[in-house]
Design a protein around this motif. Structure first.
Motif, short mmCIF file in Angstrom:
data_model
loop_
_atom_site.label_atom_id
_atom_site.label_comp_id
_atom_site.label_asym_id
_atom_site.label_seq_id
_atom_site.Cartn_x
_atom_site.Cartn_y
_atom_site.Cartn_z
N GLN A 1 25.98 45.09 19.94
CA GLN A 1 25.05 44.22 20.65
C GLN A 1 25.85 43.23 21.47
O GLN A 1 27.02 42.97 21.19
CB GLN A 1 24.15 43.46 19.67
CG GLN A 1 23.12 44.31 19.01
CD GLN A 1 22.22 43.48 18.11
OE1 GLN A 1 22.53 42.35 17.77
NE2 GLN A 1 21.09 44.07 17.72
N TYR B 1 22.87 48.19 16.14
CA TYR B 1 22.98 46.80 15.71
C TYR B 1 24.41 46.29 15.82
O TYR B 1 24.64 45.11 16.03
CB TYR B 1 22.48 46.64 14.27
CG TYR B 1 21.01 46.88 14.12
CD1 TYR B 1 20.09 46.04 14.73
CD2 TYR B 1 20.53 47.95 13.39
CE1 TYR B 1 18.73 46.25 14.62
CE2 TYR B 1 19.17 48.17 13.26
CZ TYR B 1 18.29 47.33 13.88
OH TYR B 1 16.94 47.54 13.77
N PHE B 2 25.36 47.18 15.62
CA PHE B 2 26.76 46.78 15.67
C PHE B 2 27.19 46.47 17.10
O PHE B 2 27.89 45.50 17.34
CB PHE B 2 27.66 47.87 15.07
CG PHE B 2 29.09 47.46 14.98
CD1 PHE B 2 29.51 46.58 14.02
CD2 PHE B 2 30.02 47.97 15.86
CE1 PHE B 2 30.83 46.20 13.93
CE2 PHE B 2 31.35 47.61 15.79
CZ PHE B 2 31.76 46.71 14.81
N ASN C 1 27.28 40.28 19.35
CA ASN C 1 28.36 40.70 18.45
C ASN C 1 29.64 40.97 19.23
O ASN C 1 30.72 40.54 18.83
CB ASN C 1 27.94 41.93 17.66
CG ASN C 1 28.89 42.22 16.52
OD1 ASN C 1 29.60 41.34 16.06
ND2 ASN C 1 28.90 43.46 16.07
N SER D 1 31.41 56.63 12.56
CA SER D 1 30.20 56.97 11.80
C SER D 1 29.37 55.73 11.52
O SER D 1 28.14 55.74 11.65
CB SER D 1 30.57 57.65 10.49
OG SER D 1 31.29 58.82 10.73
N PHE D 2 30.05 54.64 11.13
CA PHE D 2 29.33 53.39 10.86
C PHE D 2 28.63 52.88 12.11
O PHE D 2 27.48 52.46 12.06
CB PHE D 2 30.31 52.33 10.33
CG PHE D 2 29.70 50.98 10.18
CD1 PHE D 2 28.85 50.70 9.12
CD2 PHE D 2 29.98 49.97 11.09
CE1 PHE D 2 28.28 49.45 8.97
CE2 PHE D 2 29.41 48.72 10.96
CZ PHE D 2 28.56 48.45 9.89
N ILE D 3 29.32 52.93 13.23
CA ILE D 3 28.73 52.45 14.49
C ILE D 3 27.52 53.29 14.87
O ILE D 3 26.49 52.78 15.28
CB ILE D 3 29.79 52.44 15.61
CG1 ILE D 3 30.82 51.35 15.34
CG2 ILE D 3 29.14 52.24 16.98
CD1 ILE D 3 32.02 51.38 16.27
N LEU E 1 25.62 55.12 12.83
CA LEU E 1 24.54 54.98 11.84
C LEU E 1 23.87 53.61 11.89
O LEU E 1 22.78 53.44 11.36
CB LEU E 1 25.08 55.24 10.43
CG LEU E 1 25.49 56.68 10.15
CD1 LEU E 1 26.14 56.79 8.78
CD2 LEU E 1 24.29 57.60 10.25
N SER E 2 24.50 52.62 12.52
CA SER E 2 23.92 51.27 12.57
C SER E 2 22.81 51.15 13.61
O SER E 2 22.24 50.07 13.77
CB SER E 2 25.01 50.24 12.84
OG SER E 2 25.48 50.36 14.17
N LYS E 3 22.52 52.21 14.31
CA LYS E 3 21.43 52.27 15.29
C LYS E 3 21.54 51.19 16.35
O LYS E 3 20.55 50.60 16.76
CB LYS E 3 20.08 52.19 14.58
CG LYS E 3 19.84 53.31 13.62
CD LYS E 3 18.52 53.15 12.92
CE LYS E 3 18.36 54.26 11.89
NZ LYS E 3 17.18 54.09 11.07
#
Length: 152
Positions: free
Chosen positions: A40, A37-38, A43, A29-31, A33-35
Motif C-alpha cells: 500500500q 495490504y502489504f 506502507n 508468497s506472503f505479499i 497472499l496479503s491481497k
C-alpha cells in the motif's frame, strides 16, 4: 554475460543461495497472499523513509562484522541521541547546530565503546551490551513525562 551466468550456476550448484531463494519464495508468497495490504502507499512510504536510516547504520555494523566485532549499543545510542535532539530542539537551538551536537554526542559514545573494548580489553559483546543498557536507562530516566518508555 556468459561469465555471470557461469558464476551463478556454480553458486547454485554449491547450494550457497538455497536459503536466500527459499526466503524470496516465502516473501513473494506472503505479499501475494496479503491481497494487496502489504503493498500500500502508506506502507511503502514508511519503508522508503526508514531505509536511509537503517542503511547508514548497517554500513557501520558491516564494517564491524568484517573486523569480527559487533556493536550492541546502537539502539541505546540512537535513543539517547534522539533525546539530546529533542531537548536541543525544544530549547530553540538552530537545526544545523543540533545536527552537529548530536553527531558529536554519537561520536563520543562510539569513542567510549572503543576505549572500553580496546584499552579496557573487554570483549565488544560485553562492553557494547553494557553501554546499550546504560544509554537506554539514561534516556528513560531523563525522558519528558508522558513519554513511552523503551524496554530493551
Amino acid at each position: 554475460m556468459n561469465n555471470v551466468l557461469d558464476n551463478t550456476r556454480r553458486l547454485l550448484r554449491r547450494g550457497s543461495f538455497i536459503g536466500f531463494i527459499v526466503f524470496l519464495i516465502i516473501l513473494v508468497s506472503f505479499i501475494l497472499l496479503s491481497k494487496g495490504y502489504f503493498i500500500q502507499h502508506t506502507n511503502l512510504k514508511v519503508l522508503i523513509t526508514q531505509i536511509a536510516e537503517f542503511s547508514i547504520v548497517s554500513l557501520g555494523v558491516g564494517l564491524l562484522m568484517i573486523a569480527q566485532e559487533f556493536d550492541l549499543s546502537i539502539p541505546g545510542t540512537m535513543l539517547f541521541c534522539s533525546l539530546v535532539f529533542l531537548y536541543l530542539h525544544n530549547s530553540g537551538v538552530t537545526p544545523a547546530l543540533i545536527v552537529v551536537i548530536v553527531l558529536i554526542v554519537g561520536l563520543l559514545i562510539g569513542l567510549l565503546n572503543a576505549m572500553l573494548t580496546i584499552k579496557g580489553r573487554i570483549p565488544s559483546f560485553i562492553s557494547t551490551l553494557a553501554t546499550l543498557l546504560l544509554w537506554t536507562g539514561v534516556t528513560n530516566m531523563f525522558s519528558p513525562p508522558g513519554t513511552k518508555r523503551s524496554i530493551i
